[in-house]
Design a protein around this motif. Structure first.
Motif, PDB file in Angstrom:
ATOM      1  N   GLN A   5       1.179   2.248 -16.689  1.00 53.52           N
ATOM      2  CA  GLN A   5       0.682   1.342 -17.727  1.00 53.52           C
ATOM      3  C   GLN A   5      -0.806   1.538 -17.957  1.00 53.52           C
ATOM      4  N   ARG A   6      -1.527   1.739 -16.855  1.00 55.34           N
ATOM      5  CA  ARG A   6      -2.971   1.953 -16.967  1.00 55.34           C
ATOM      6  C   ARG A   6      -3.272   3.276 -17.636  1.00 55.34           C
ATOM      7  N   LEU A   7      -2.523   4.293 -17.187  1.00 54.41           N
ATOM      8  CA  LEU A   7      -2.782   5.646 -17.663  1.00 54.41           C
ATOM      9  C   LEU A   7      -2.418   5.796 -19.142  1.00 54.41           C
ATOM     10  N   LEU A   8      -1.270   5.278 -19.533  1.00 57.35           N
ATOM     11  CA  LEU A   8      -0.796   5.485 -20.897  1.00 57.35           C
ATOM     12  C   LEU A   8      -1.207   4.333 -21.809  1.00 57.35           C
ATOM     13  N   ARG A   9      -1.885   3.361 -21.262  1.00 56.84           N
ATOM     14  CA  ARG A   9      -2.439   2.240 -22.019  1.00 56.84           C
ATOM     15  C   ARG A   9      -1.381   1.529 -22.844  1.00 56.84           C
ATOM     16  N   ILE A  60       1.627  -8.796 -14.627  1.00 57.87           N
ATOM     17  CA  ILE A  60       1.355  -9.984 -13.805  1.00 57.87           C
ATOM     18  C   ILE A  60       0.049  -9.780 -13.052  1.00 57.87           C
ATOM     19  N   ALA A  61      -0.114  -8.566 -12.492  1.00 54.64           N
ATOM     20  CA  ALA A  61      -1.337  -8.274 -11.749  1.00 54.64           C
ATOM     21  C   ALA A  61      -2.555  -8.391 -12.650  1.00 54.64           C
ATOM     22  N   VAL A  62      -2.448  -7.845 -13.862  1.00 57.34           N
ATOM     23  CA  VAL A  62      -3.571  -7.914 -14.803  1.00 57.34           C
ATOM     24  C   VAL A  62      -3.923  -9.363 -15.075  1.00 57.34           C
ATOM     25  N   ILE A  97      -3.914  -2.245 -10.254  1.00 61.18           N
ATOM     26  CA  ILE A  97      -2.994  -1.286  -9.637  1.00 61.18           C
ATOM     27  C   ILE A  97      -2.752  -1.647  -8.181  1.00 61.18           C
ATOM     28  N   ALA A  98      -3.834  -1.975  -7.474  1.00 61.58           N
ATOM     29  CA  ALA A  98      -3.677  -2.330  -6.065  1.00 61.58           C
ATOM     30  C   ALA A  98      -2.819  -3.584  -5.927  1.00 61.58           C
ATOM     31  N   LEU A  99      -3.008  -4.535  -6.827  1.00 63.76           N
ATOM     32  CA  LEU A  99      -2.294  -5.797  -6.679  1.00 63.76           C
ATOM     33  C   LEU A  99      -0.841  -5.705  -7.141  1.00 63.76           C
TER      34      LEU A  99
END
Lengths: 350, 363
Positions: free
Chosen positions: B112-116, B298-300, B309-311
């Motif tokens: 999700q972070r990588l592909l936004r 949810i983490a965001v 990512i860690a969470l």
């Protein structure tokens, strides 16, 4: 001054000519030939190959005894006819859905409508003792209608890139819920689970006996679909124009959607969910005769039949013992096609 | 020299310095507050995990096992019934659920972070389906190969990543939505293939394949748990190493390049790490759907994008372990495969995501 007086008059693109008579003849002959080929292949090929001449002899003398005759009359011929009917239903259903949503990826399988039909059939089997294909059909019809409305409502309200993608994503989500529901309903009894898993992998094996049960629904759907070609043409011009040309847009949409759902339900009740047939059939039909739905609608039925029966026959031949279900075969052909469509630039708005 | 002008300049300099100090202090404070919040949330999640773990091991009746035996049995220090129920069945099951959830959460948040795009998770993009197809094949046709399912799952996942990337690239540009569509298409083939395997599998094989039709941790073993633990250690480490690059890539490729990130390499590495995490989890539990989709957002929401990512790792673990406890003991529904519950929870969330999000919003 002169230039502005005749504003680029010669540059108006020529109006697309309707298919000329000769081309129409070619298409009809070609369609007939394709249908005949797959029919003969489907009846003749399998674990026991029967030559076309032998088939002709058996068909002309229905009373004749013999092992080949038995195979033909009890299994191959009903199965082939069922395949032709279901394929035609799926093809027409796919084309109508694509025309209505103006979405080249729309199709009963991709949109999850078939999975919705399947859930209701499972509900019917478990709680209403549905055991005939008629029983399946009414459940499938309810399920298709509910799912179609649901997917359409979600899909048209998304913010995902374009409505094309929104509809597909809605279909994926609904299909996921539906297949989880099937599992939730049947998982406690392993025998039932195994049985329904086989059903929920769409296939024609052993379904030949359902032919006459499903035929009234499928045929009435197909006959009802045929006159919709003109309506779909007008609808594809956009709501305003269609209204100006005297179409009651809402009613026309609803009616053609109802026919598409009816066709999808008949097909799913008979053989279980088979994805991608409608998708490919609709595109093939449009590729052959262009955008005029009066031509592409009947042709999508032919293409669907050819595809489904062809895939079924191929599935019988590719492995020595047993066979590959028709839905697996259509997925093998359909996925590359889907991917190819999805790669087109106009689908994805940057 | 006019002394008053000098004073003005001094005052201006002082004000600027004070402002700078204040800003730095505020940023530091915000950072510290963020860290504190993340720590708090992480602690809460770990407590939840412990509670779920205990619940999962104790629920379902321990009457005939002496209370004093339960804890030692959990570590394999008893014999007989306690050993069988606690150590051989419930512990591996609970730990497999926990670790697989963690891996799914990690993989989802990375993608999700990588592909936004919150929709671009390994299961939507088809990677879990590829892993499932590979692992199922291995389990059906060569069940004796040690770690065969995991290796074949990895192979399937990497093959699928390569195909999805190659097919969604067009004239040098890659669009996330095309990636998602292509992934949906390709997972169709993998699902059809697994369906086909189901119909040809013998009576023994059917149980194996069923796990890949809907994910479940029913037959988890200690071997599976060790695979998952190793996978989590390795993938987590890689993700931590990539974290900095990902952070700068969130500013856009050009800026990231300016900051000294090798964007191409980092992107490929993150894609592979995510695929490996999803594949190894899938190879043990089957595709437990939508966990990777839910965990990241949810983490965001809990701690912001920087630490998401860690969470997402403990969040994924809580989701799968919780879903598994519910799947085993929930009233009316149990027992069902865990994947059924996560799909029933996750799909509506997926719908909500596609209804809610604005075009171009990032994860």
């Amino acid at each position: 001054m002169k230039q502005s007086a005749s504003p680029a008059a010669p540059k108006i693109p020529p109006t697309p000519a309707r298919p000329r008579f000769s081309r129409a003849t070619v298409v009809v002959v070609l369609a007939g030939l394709m249908l005949a080929t797959v029919t003969v292949a489907s009846v003749g090929l399998g674990a026991r190959d029967i030559s076309p001449l032998e088939i002709l002899r058996i068909v002309l003398h229905p009373g004749a005894e013999g092992y080949n005759g038995d195979v033909l009359w009890t299994e191959r011929i009903p199965r082939t006819l069922l395949g032709l009917t279901v394929g035609a239903s799926l093809g027409a259903s796919g084309l109508i859905m694509q025309a209505l949503t103006m979405n080249p990826l729309a199709e009963p399988g991709v949109l999850g409508v078939e999975q919705g039909a399947a859930v209701f059939v499972v509900l019917g089997i478990l709680f209403l003792d549905a055991s005939s294909v008629q029983g399946y059909f009414w459940m499938a019809l309810t399920g298709s209608a509910v799912t179609a409305v649901l997917v359409f409502l979600i899909g048209t309200r998304t913010n995902a890139g374009s409505s094309t993608i929104g509809l597909v994503l809605a279909g994926v989500a609904v299909a996921a819920v539906m297949s989880s529901l099937i599992t939730l309903l049947v998982v406690r009894d392993e025998a039932v689970y195994a049985h329904l898993r086989f059903w929920s992998v769409g296939q024609l094996t052993g379904r030949g006996q359902f032919l006459f049960q499903v035929l009234p629904f499928a045929l009435s759907g197909l006959v009802l679909a045929l006159p919709f070609g003109r309506t779909l043409n007008l609808l594809s011009l956009g709501d305003e124009t269609a209204r100006g040309l005297g179409i009651r847009v809402e009613r026309a949409r609803l009616a053609s959607a109802a026919v598409a759902v009816l066709l999808c339900a008949a097909a799913t009740a008979a053989v279980g969910p088979v994805a991608f047939v409608g998708l490919i059939a609709a595109h093939a039909a449009r590729m052959l005769v262009g955008a005029d739905h009066r031509w592409s609608l009947p042709l999508s039925m032919v293409c669907g039949s050819v595809l489904l029966v062809g895939a079924d026959t191929a599935g019988r031949l590719v492995i020595d013992h047993g066979e590959i279900q028709v839905s697996v075969m259509t997925a093998l052909v359909g996925t590359p096609f889907f991917v190819w469509l999805a790669r087109r630039r106009d689908l994805v708005r940057m | 020299m006019d002394p008053s002008r000098d004073t003005t300049r001094d005052t201006a300099r002082d004000t600027a310095a004070a402002l700078r100090t204040a800003t730095v202090a505020r940023l530091r404070g915000a950072h510290r507050a963020g860290v504190r919040r993340a720590t708090l949330v992480a602690c809460a999640l770990v407590l939840m995990l412990l509670a779920l773990l205990v619940t999962s091991v104790l629920l379902g009746g321990v009457k005939r096992i002496p209370a004093g035996d339960i804890l030692p049995a959990a570590f394999g220090m008893r014999t007989g019934l306690a050993d069988y129920v606690i150590f051989r069945i419930r512990m591996p099951r609970a730990l497999a659920a926990l670790l697989a959830g963690a891996l799914f959460g990690l993989a989802g948040a990375l993608y999700q972070r990588l592909l936004r795009n919150p929709l671009a998770t390994p299961d939507i993009v088809g990677i879990s389906a590829g892993a499932g197809a590979g692992a199922t094949t291995m389990l059906l046709f060569a069940p004796a190969v040690p770690f065969g399912a995991s290796l074949a799952g990895l192979g399937g996942a990497f093959a699928l990543v390569a195909m999805v990337l190659a097919l969604s690239r067009r004239r040098g540009t890659m669009d996330t939505y095309r990636l998602i569509l292509v992934g949906i298409g390709l997972s169709g083939v993998c699902t059809a293939y697994v369906n086909y395997l189901f119909t040809v599998a013998g009576q023994h094989g059917i149980a194996q394949v069923m796990r890949w039709l809907v994910g479940s941790v029913n037959d988890a073993t200690w071997e599976g748990v060790s695979t998952l633990a190793g996978a989590l250690a390795v993938c987590g480490l890689c993700a931590a190493l990539l974290g900095r690059s990902l952070g700068s890539m969130a500013l856009g490729d050009q800026l990231a390049q300016g900051l000294g990130t090798r964007v191409g390499g980092a992107r490929i590495a993150a894609l592979l790490v995510g695929a490996a995490a999803a594949a190894l989890a899938t190879s043990v539990t089957g595709p437990i759907g939508f966990v990777s989709l839910i965990s990241g957002p949810i983490a965001v929401r809990l701690v912001g994008a920087d630490r998401s990512i860690a969470l997402a790792v403990p969040i994924g673990a809580v989701i799968v372990l919780g879903a598994d406890v519910l799947a085993q003991h929930g009233p009316l529904i149990s027992p069902v495969p865990t994947g059924v519950l996560t799909a029933l929870l996750g799909a509506p969330y997926f719908v909500w995501l596609i209804l809610r999000r604005r075009q171009g919003a990032t994860a």
